[in-house]
Design a protein around this motif. Structure first.
Motif, PDB file in Angstrom:
ATOM      1  N   TYR A 170       0.822  -1.215   0.000  1.00  0.00           N
ATOM      2  CA  TYR A 170       0.000   0.000   0.000  1.00  0.00           C
ATOM      3  C   TYR A 170       0.856   1.265   0.000  1.00  0.00           C
ATOM      4  O   TYR A 170       0.536   2.245  -0.683  1.00  0.00           O
ATOM      5  N   ILE A 171       1.957   1.247   0.742  1.00  0.00           N
ATOM      6  CA  ILE A 171       2.850   2.413   0.759  1.00  0.00           C
ATOM      7  C   ILE A 171       3.486   2.603  -0.614  1.00  0.00           C
ATOM      8  O   ILE A 171       3.607   3.733  -1.096  1.00  0.00           O
ATOM      9  N   THR A 172       3.871   1.508  -1.258  1.00  0.00           N
ATOM     10  CA  THR A 172       4.462   1.583  -2.595  1.00  0.00           C
ATOM     11  C   THR A 172       3.555   2.326  -3.564  1.00  0.00           C
ATOM     12  O   THR A 172       4.026   3.105  -4.394  1.00  0.00           O
ATOM     13  N   HIS A 173       2.260   2.093  -3.446  1.00  0.00           N
ATOM     14  CA  HIS A 173       1.311   2.704  -4.378  1.00  0.00           C
ATOM     15  C   HIS A 173       0.706   4.004  -3.846  1.00  0.00           C
ATOM     16  O   HIS A 173      -0.196   4.559  -4.481  1.00  0.00           O
ATOM     17  N   GLY A 174       1.203   4.464  -2.697  1.00  0.00           N
ATOM     18  CA  GLY A 174       0.703   5.723  -2.159  1.00  0.00           C
ATOM     19  C   GLY A 174      -0.713   5.632  -1.631  1.00  0.00           C
ATOM     20  O   GLY A 174      -1.357   6.662  -1.382  1.00  0.00           O
ATOM     21  N   VAL A 175      -1.226   4.421  -1.451  1.00  0.00           N
ATOM     22  CA  VAL A 175      -2.583   4.255  -0.922  1.00  0.00           C
ATOM     23  C   VAL A 175      -2.641   4.762   0.518  1.00  0.00           C
ATOM     24  O   VAL A 175      -3.612   5.385   0.942  1.00  0.00           O
ATOM     25  N   ILE A 176      -1.597   4.458   1.270  1.00  0.00           N
ATOM     26  CA  ILE A 176      -1.306   5.163   2.514  1.00  0.00           C
ATOM     27  C   ILE A 176       0.138   5.636   2.404  1.00  0.00           C
ATOM     28  O   ILE A 176       0.918   5.091   1.625  1.00  0.00           O
ATOM     29  N   ASN A 177       0.498   6.663   3.148  1.00  0.00           N
ATOM     30  CA  ASN A 177       1.853   7.191   3.019  1.00  0.00           C
ATOM     31  C   ASN A 177       2.623   7.072   4.332  1.00  0.00           C
ATOM     32  O   ASN A 177       2.059   6.741   5.376  1.00  0.00           O
ATOM     33  N   GLU A 178       3.911   7.337   4.250  1.00  0.00           N
ATOM     34  CA  GLU A 178       4.790   7.196   5.410  1.00  0.00           C
ATOM     35  C   GLU A 178       4.338   8.076   6.568  1.00  0.00           C
ATOM     36  O   GLU A 178       4.419   7.669   7.729  1.00  0.00           O
ATOM     37  N   LYS A 179       3.858   9.265   6.234  1.00  0.00           N
ATOM     38  CA  LYS A 179       3.409  10.187   7.284  1.00  0.00           C
ATOM     39  C   LYS A 179       2.250   9.581   8.077  1.00  0.00           C
ATOM     40  O   LYS A 179       2.253   9.609   9.315  1.00  0.00           O
ATOM     41  N   GLU A 180       1.264   9.025   7.378  1.00  0.00           N
ATOM     42  CA  GLU A 180       0.128   8.388   8.050  1.00  0.00           C
ATOM     43  C   GLU A 180       0.583   7.253   8.964  1.00  0.00           C
ATOM     44  O   GLU A 180       0.125   7.120  10.100  1.00  0.00           O
ATOM     45  N   VAL A 181       1.496   6.429   8.450  1.00  0.00           N
ATOM     46  CA  VAL A 181       1.956   5.256   9.198  1.00  0.00           C
ATOM     47  C   VAL A 181       2.734   5.689  10.439  1.00  0.00           C
ATOM     48  O   VAL A 181       2.511   5.183  11.550  1.00  0.00           O
ATOM     49  N   ILE A 182       3.639   6.653  10.257  1.00  0.00           N
ATOM     50  CA  ILE A 182       4.462   7.113  11.382  1.00  0.00           C
ATOM     51  C   ILE A 182       3.610   7.805  12.440  1.00  0.00           C
ATOM     52  O   ILE A 182       3.760   7.565  13.646  1.00  0.00           O
TER      53      ILE A 182
END
Length: 379
Positions: free
Chosen positions: A47-59
């Motif tokens: 999902y991160i690879t495709h920008g479906v969710i991003n690093e900012k959201e996860v962190i």
């Protein structure tokens, strides 16, 4: 581990992991318990690879649960992908050379029986054969297993790393030109010159809970050698004016509503689909379908928010005569297509990338020192 191709599935996985399994991540992350038991890792990379969710959201989600000190290892792993991307952006010729080398080596090995046995999972190494089947069936491998796999491919089966990197890209849902190419170079010993990664029988047995036997590997191989060195290419990652533009988004930015540009008023959003005809590395049908479903999911969410959007094939981009700007697709197949067709498009860059890529000029251990500053920049 199954991956449903939707934003809702991504958020559900993120929430469940943070609430139930994040606390044990640092202790258990290197264990591969098998595809049916992945609770020790997040499984968010497709999902991160495709920008479906991003690093900012996860962190931010992880920091809402635990302090940075308790989260540090997880956050480092999330930002490895950001680091690899930045490293490649500063040295784009690494990707260009890889594709050129791959085209040549692919022809040389098309009838090689050792290569055919490897991609068919018919070697004399039980764990490797298992992982080939797992990769093709699940389109995912544990990160530690990817390192073992690449090491066996390069040093025991003695096959070119370029073909192994292609094999991963063909089948991984999280296949990423930077992480994948540079990861294989690192295992081979040419990313950090002279430092390779050698898989060992004891290590595999320990971190797979003795799931495999018959693990006879070359554990004394020397690093591969490359005469090529790459200097940093000066880049401009500043953003252009977006007034009254149409927007292109590619397969790495499939959640427009959580980008830095969600409040900009674009006339229309074109979601760019890239089928195999325009790719140097032909992806498996399952990976192409996964991307297509994520694109459809993004289109539906945009339409639900009354945003004018359309899915178009990348081959049709040259026929769009309106004024456009694009979310940056990063070094890889989509950018290659734009460049090879001399399509001059201004790009918009994520704040995370603009800030963090300046620290990608050296190794990850240097980059790691700046992670607290990078996290502060996200706010």
């Amino acid at each position: 581990m199954k991956f449903e191709a939707s934003k809702a599935a991504a958020l559900n996985r993120l929430n469940n992991f943070v609430e139930q399994n994040l606390s044990e991540y640092s202790k258990l992350r290197n264990f591969d318990f098998g595809p049916e038991n992945r609770t020790n890792i997040s499984g968010l990379s497709p999902y991160i690879t495709h920008g479906v969710i991003n690093e900012k959201e996860v962190i931010e989600k992880s920091l809402s649960k635990f302090s940075f000190s308790k989260n540090e290892k997880f956050i480092q792993e999330v930002l490895w992908r950001t680091y690899w991307k930045g490293w490649l952006e500063l040295r784009p010729n690494v990707w260009t050379d890889y594709v050129a080398e791959l085209n040549k080596i692919r022809e040389e090995y098309k009838d090689n029986q050792n290569y055919k046995n490897a991609i068919d999972g018919k070697t004399n190494i039980e764990c490797f054969n298992y992982w080939v089947k797992e990769l093709k069936e699940n389109n995912y491998l544990h990160n530690h297993t990817r390192m073992w796999f690449a090491s066996i491919w390069i040093f025991t089966l003695e096959l070119p790393w370029q073909l192994g990197a292609e094999f991963f890209m063909q089948h991984l849902y999280d296949g990423d030109s930077a992480s994948n190419t540079l990861g294989w170079r690192w295992v081979a010993g040419i990313q950090t010159q002279g430092k390779h990664y050698l898989a060992s029988e004891w290590n595999i047995k320990k971190f797979t809970n003795n799931r495999f036997n018959n693990i006879k590997l070359n554990e004394t191989a020397h690093p591969k050698v490359s005469e090529k060195t790459y200097s940093i290419v000066k880049q401009d990652f500043s953003n252009k004016n977006t007034d009254d533009e149409n927007l292109f988004i590619f397969e790495n930015s499939l959640s427009f509503e959580t980008t830095d540009f969600q409040n900009h008023k674009f006339k229309k959003i074109y979601i760019i689909s890239n089928k195999n005809e325009n790719r140097s590395i032909k992806l498996s049908e399952k990976v192409i379908k996964f991307k297509s479903l994520l694109i459809s999911d993004q289109k539906q969410r945009l339409e639900n928010n009354s945003i004018n959007c359309e899915v178009v094939d990348i081959s049709e981009v040259k026929n769009i005569n309106e004024k456009v700007i694009a979310l940056y697709p990063t070094v890889g197949e989509n950018l290659d297509y734009l460049n090879s067709n001399n399509l001059k498009i201004d790009f918009l860059y994520r704040k995370l990338d603009q800030y963090s890529w300046q620290y990608c000029n050296k190794g990850f251990f240097n980059f790691k020192n700046y992670i607290p500053k990078i996290i502060s920049s996200l706010n």
